[in-house]
Motif scaffolding. Structure first.
Motif, PDB file in Angstrom:
ATOM      1  N   LEU A 155       0.827  -1.208   0.000  1.00 54.53           N
ATOM      2  CA  LEU A 155       0.000   0.000   0.000  1.00 54.53           C
ATOM      3  C   LEU A 155       0.859   1.255   0.000  1.00 54.53           C
ATOM      4  O   LEU A 155       0.543   2.237  -0.699  1.00 54.53           O
ATOM      5  N   SER A 156       1.936   1.244   0.758  1.00 52.20           N
ATOM      6  CA  SER A 156       2.791   2.429   0.848  1.00 52.20           C
ATOM      7  C   SER A 156       3.454   2.752  -0.485  1.00 52.20           C
ATOM      8  O   SER A 156       3.815   3.907  -0.746  1.00 52.20           O
ATOM      9  N   LYS A 157       3.602   1.753  -1.348  1.00 49.87           N
ATOM     10  CA  LYS A 157       4.206   1.955  -2.670  1.00 49.87           C
ATOM     11  C   LYS A 157       3.162   2.116  -3.771  1.00 49.87           C
ATOM     12  O   LYS A 157       3.511   2.261  -4.947  1.00 49.87           O
ATOM     13  N   GLY A 158       1.869   2.053  -3.397  1.00 48.11           N
ATOM     14  CA  GLY A 158       0.813   2.147  -4.396  1.00 48.11           C
ATOM     15  C   GLY A 158       0.757   0.946  -5.307  1.00 48.11           C
ATOM     16  O   GLY A 158       0.333   1.044  -6.467  1.00 48.11           O
ATOM     17  N   ARG A 159       1.142  -0.229  -4.781  1.00 46.86           N
ATOM     18  CA  ARG A 159       1.217  -1.423  -5.620  1.00 46.86           C
ATOM     19  C   ARG A 159       0.314  -2.557  -5.144  1.00 46.86           C
ATOM     20  O   ARG A 159       0.471  -3.696  -5.544  1.00 46.86           O
ATOM     21  N   LEU A 160      -0.665  -2.243  -4.284  1.00 44.08           N
ATOM     22  CA  LEU A 160      -1.671  -3.227  -3.894  1.00 44.08           C
ATOM     23  C   LEU A 160      -2.977  -2.865  -4.594  1.00 44.08           C
ATOM     24  O   LEU A 160      -3.512  -1.764  -4.429  1.00 44.08           O
ATOM     25  N   TYR A 161      -3.490  -3.796  -5.376  1.00 46.43           N
ATOM     26  CA  TYR A 161      -4.674  -3.573  -6.198  1.00 46.43           C
ATOM     27  C   TYR A 161      -5.801  -4.506  -5.752  1.00 46.43           C
ATOM     28  O   TYR A 161      -5.581  -5.492  -5.050  1.00 46.43           O
ATOM     29  N   GLY A 162      -7.007  -4.188  -6.212  1.00 46.04           N
ATOM     30  CA  GLY A 162      -8.149  -5.015  -5.891  1.00 46.04           C
ATOM     31  C   GLY A 162      -9.071  -5.167  -7.081  1.00 46.04           C
ATOM     32  O   GLY A 162      -9.089  -4.337  -7.995  1.00 46.04           O
ATOM     33  N   ILE A 163      -9.848  -6.239  -7.057  1.00 48.57           N
ATOM     34  CA  ILE A 163     -10.863  -6.504  -8.071  1.00 48.57           C
ATOM     35  C   ILE A 163     -12.060  -7.134  -7.375  1.00 48.57           C
ATOM     36  O   ILE A 163     -11.902  -7.846  -6.373  1.00 48.57           O
ATOM     37  N   LEU A 164     -13.254  -6.854  -7.862  1.00 48.40           N
ATOM     38  CA  LEU A 164     -14.468  -7.357  -7.237  1.00 48.40           C
ATOM     39  C   LEU A 164     -14.868  -8.713  -7.809  1.00 48.40           C
ATOM     40  O   LEU A 164     -14.810  -8.924  -9.026  1.00 48.40           O
ATOM     41  N   HIS A 165     -15.302  -9.606  -6.933  1.00 48.06           N
ATOM     42  CA  HIS A 165     -15.895 -10.880  -7.348  1.00 48.06           C
ATOM     43  C   HIS A 165     -17.344 -10.623  -7.734  1.00 48.06           C
ATOM     44  O   HIS A 165     -18.096  -9.988  -6.988  1.00 48.06           O
ATOM     45  N   CYS A 166     -17.755 -11.119  -8.891  1.00 46.47           N
ATOM     46  CA  CYS A 166     -19.109 -10.815  -9.378  1.00 46.47           C
ATOM     47  C   CYS A 166     -20.123 -11.901  -9.032  1.00 46.47           C
ATOM     48  O   CYS A 166     -21.288 -11.806  -9.432  1.00 46.47           O
ATOM     49  N   GLY A 167     -19.703 -12.928  -8.302  1.00 44.75           N
ATOM     50  CA  GLY A 167     -20.630 -13.969  -7.873  1.00 44.75           C
ATOM     51  C   GLY A 167     -20.960 -13.854  -6.403  1.00 44.75           C
ATOM     52  O   GLY A 167     -20.835 -12.792  -5.794  1.00 44.75           O
ATOM     53  N   GLY A 168     -21.372 -14.967  -5.823  1.00 47.21           N
ATOM     54  CA  GLY A 168     -21.706 -15.001  -4.407  1.00 47.21           C
ATOM     55  C   GLY A 168     -20.539 -15.494  -3.571  1.00 47.21           C
ATOM     56  O   GLY A 168     -19.623 -16.157  -4.069  1.00 47.21           O
ATOM     57  N   TRP A 169     -20.598 -15.181  -2.281  1.00 40.75           N
ATOM     58  CA  TRP A 169     -19.535 -15.556  -1.336  1.00 40.75           C
ATOM     59  C   TRP A 169     -20.152 -15.629   0.044  1.00 40.75           C
ATOM     60  O   TRP A 169     -20.999 -14.812   0.398  1.00 40.75           O
ATOM     61  N   CYS A 170     -19.731 -16.623   0.808  1.00 38.59           N
ATOM     62  CA  CYS A 170     -20.203 -16.744   2.189  1.00 38.59           C
ATOM     63  C   CYS A 170     -19.038 -17.041   3.106  1.00 38.59           C
ATOM     64  O   CYS A 170     -18.269 -17.986   2.885  1.00 38.59           O
ATOM     65  N   ASP A 171     -18.902 -16.242   4.128  1.00 39.42           N
ATOM     66  CA  ASP A 171     -17.917 -16.443   5.185  1.00 39.42           C
ATOM     67  C   ASP A 171     -18.492 -17.446   6.189  1.00 39.42           C
ATOM     68  O   ASP A 171     -19.456 -17.147   6.882  1.00 39.42           O
ATOM     69  N   VAL A 172     -17.912 -18.644   6.229  1.00 40.71           N
ATOM     70  CA  VAL A 172     -18.401 -19.680   7.148  1.00 40.71           C
ATOM     71  C   VAL A 172     -17.606 -19.557   8.446  1.00 40.71           C
ATOM     72  O   VAL A 172     -16.734 -20.372   8.751  1.00 40.71           O
ATOM     73  N   GLY A 173     -17.920 -18.514   9.211  1.00 40.53           N
ATOM     74  CA  GLY A 173     -17.133 -18.200  10.385  1.00 40.53           C
ATOM     75  C   GLY A 173     -17.739 -18.654  11.699  1.00 40.53           C
ATOM     76  O   GLY A 173     -17.090 -18.596  12.736  1.00 40.53           O
ATOM     77  N   HIS A 174     -18.998 -19.092  11.665  1.00 42.32           N
ATOM     78  CA  HIS A 174     -19.676 -19.527  12.887  1.00 42.32           C
ATOM     79  C   HIS A 174     -20.663 -20.617  12.490  1.00 42.32           C
ATOM     80  O   HIS A 174     -20.983 -20.780  11.301  1.00 42.32           O
ATOM     81  N   PRO A 175     -21.172 -21.402  13.439  1.00 39.94           N
ATOM     82  CA  PRO A 175     -22.057 -22.517  13.066  1.00 39.94           C
ATOM     83  C   PRO A 175     -23.247 -22.116  12.215  1.00 39.94           C
ATOM     84  O   PRO A 175     -23.642 -22.841  11.301  1.00 39.94           O
ATOM     85  N   GLY A 176     -23.825 -20.942  12.474  1.00 42.28           N
ATOM     86  CA  GLY A 176     -24.942 -20.494  11.676  1.00 42.28           C
ATOM     87  C   GLY A 176     -24.589 -20.230  10.221  1.00 42.28           C
ATOM     88  O   GLY A 176     -25.456 -20.247   9.341  1.00 42.28           O
ATOM     89  N   GLY A 177     -23.308 -20.003   9.960  1.00 41.37           N
ATOM     90  CA  GLY A 177     -22.866 -19.741   8.598  1.00 41.37           C
ATOM     91  C   GLY A 177     -22.961 -20.955   7.694  1.00 41.37           C
ATOM     92  O   GLY A 177     -22.974 -20.811   6.467  1.00 41.37           O
ATOM     93  N   ILE A 178     -23.035 -22.147   8.275  1.00 42.53           N
ATOM     94  CA  ILE A 178     -23.146 -23.362   7.460  1.00 42.53           C
ATOM     95  C   ILE A 178     -24.459 -23.356   6.686  1.00 42.53           C
ATOM     96  O   ILE A 178     -24.492 -23.600   5.477  1.00 42.53           O
ATOM     97  N   ALA A 179     -25.564 -23.060   7.366  1.00 45.17           N
ATOM     98  CA  ALA A 179     -26.858 -23.014   6.698  1.00 45.17           C
ATOM     99  C   ALA A 179     -26.893 -21.906   5.647  1.00 45.17           C
ATOM    100  O   ALA A 179     -27.447 -22.087   4.557  1.00 45.17           O
ATOM    101  N   GLU A 180     -26.280 -20.768   5.956  1.00 46.80           N
ATOM    102  CA  GLU A 180     -26.232 -19.674   4.986  1.00 46.80           C
ATOM    103  C   GLU A 180     -25.444 -20.082   3.751  1.00 46.80           C
ATOM    104  O   GLU A 180     -25.844 -19.791   2.610  1.00 46.80           O
ATOM    105  N   ALA A 181     -24.326 -20.769   3.966  1.00 49.78           N
ATOM    106  CA  ALA A 181     -23.493 -21.206   2.848  1.00 49.78           C
ATOM    107  C   ALA A 181     -24.212 -22.236   1.995  1.00 49.78           C
ATOM    108  O   ALA A 181     -24.152 -22.188   0.764  1.00 49.78           O
ATOM    109  N   GLU A 182     -24.904 -23.156   2.643  1.00 48.90           N
ATOM    110  CA  GLU A 182     -25.619 -24.187   1.886  1.00 48.90           C
ATOM    111  C   GLU A 182     -26.763 -23.593   1.085  1.00 48.90           C
ATOM    112  O   GLU A 182     -27.034 -24.028  -0.051  1.00 48.90           O
TER     113      GLU A 182
END
Length: 230
Positions: free
Chosen positions: A194-221
């Protein structure tokens, strides 16, 4: 030239997934009938990946047994201490090689285009030291928070509430040698980019689910059932 090596992070304790992680590591939690680590590994072939490193710490024997005898895959056991993402990546460089590498968290599921292919197609090493795949907040299932990065008109990133880091990226690893600590986050490497201006990003155009807790399993499925897995 697109990267041919992939680092999958699988060493965390999975504290937020308790009690499911009381007897297994988080990458072996099942979503839609298969472990999270298998969802991650399924992304690799289409991206032309030849070498894969997976780090393991909590219940490492279980993860190593699940991944045994897979061609081109090495499990790196962090036996003395959990090295965090940056330290884990640096520890894996003898396996991954010196060229830029894909990095991928093992606790998410995806729909839409293969995220690793999206990254590879946008990778421009002449101007980039890192490229992160980001999720618009409205498509970030299972995630709460203000976001991680703002994307400029040219794709350069800066810190701030906005798009959410998906856990997938391409990174040049040279800067790891400049970090003196043994245990550190990838944020340290990103800060240098970042300090050199050389970190870039691009957006994912589909779906994504963070399976970070037990409830996230149902959301992911539900996400996978509704849109189709990558």
């Amino acid at each position: 030239m697109r990267p041919a090596s992939l680092m999958i992070f699988g060493a965390g304790f999975g504290t937020r997934m308790r009690p499911l992680t009381d007897d297994r590591p988080k990458p072996l939690i099942e979503v839609a009938g298969r472990p999270l680590i298998d969802h991650a590994l399924a992304l690799a072939p289409d991206a032309g990946i030849r070498r894969i490193a997976v780090n393991a710490h909590y219940r490492a024997d279980q993860l190593a047994a699940h991944l045994a005898d897979r061609p081109g895959l090495t499990v790196l056991r962090e036996t003395e201490a959990l090295l965090d993402t940056g330290g884990g990546l640096r520890n894996a460089l003898p396996v991954l090689g010196e060229a830029p590498v894909f990095t991928l968290n093992s606790d998410a599921v995806w729909t839409g285009p293969n995220p690793l292919c999206t990254l590879a197609n946008a990778w421009a090493p002449a101007k980039m030291d890192g490229l992160l795949l980001l999720i618009p907040p409205e498509r970030a299932t299972g995630h709460s928070g203000k976001g991680d990065f703002l994307i400029g008109p040219d794709g350069r990133l800066r810190r701030g509430p906005g798009a959410i880091y998906s856990g997938a990226g391409i990174l040049k690893t040279d800067g790891l040698a400049e970090i003196p600590e043994r245990i550190f986050s990838l944020n340290r490497l990103w800060d240098g980019m970042l300090s050199k201006g050389r970190l870039y990003g691009i957006l994912h155009c589909g779906g994504w689910c963070d399976v970070g807790h037990p409830g996230g399993i149902a959301e992911a499925e539900a996400l996978l059932a509704g849109q189709g897995d990558v």
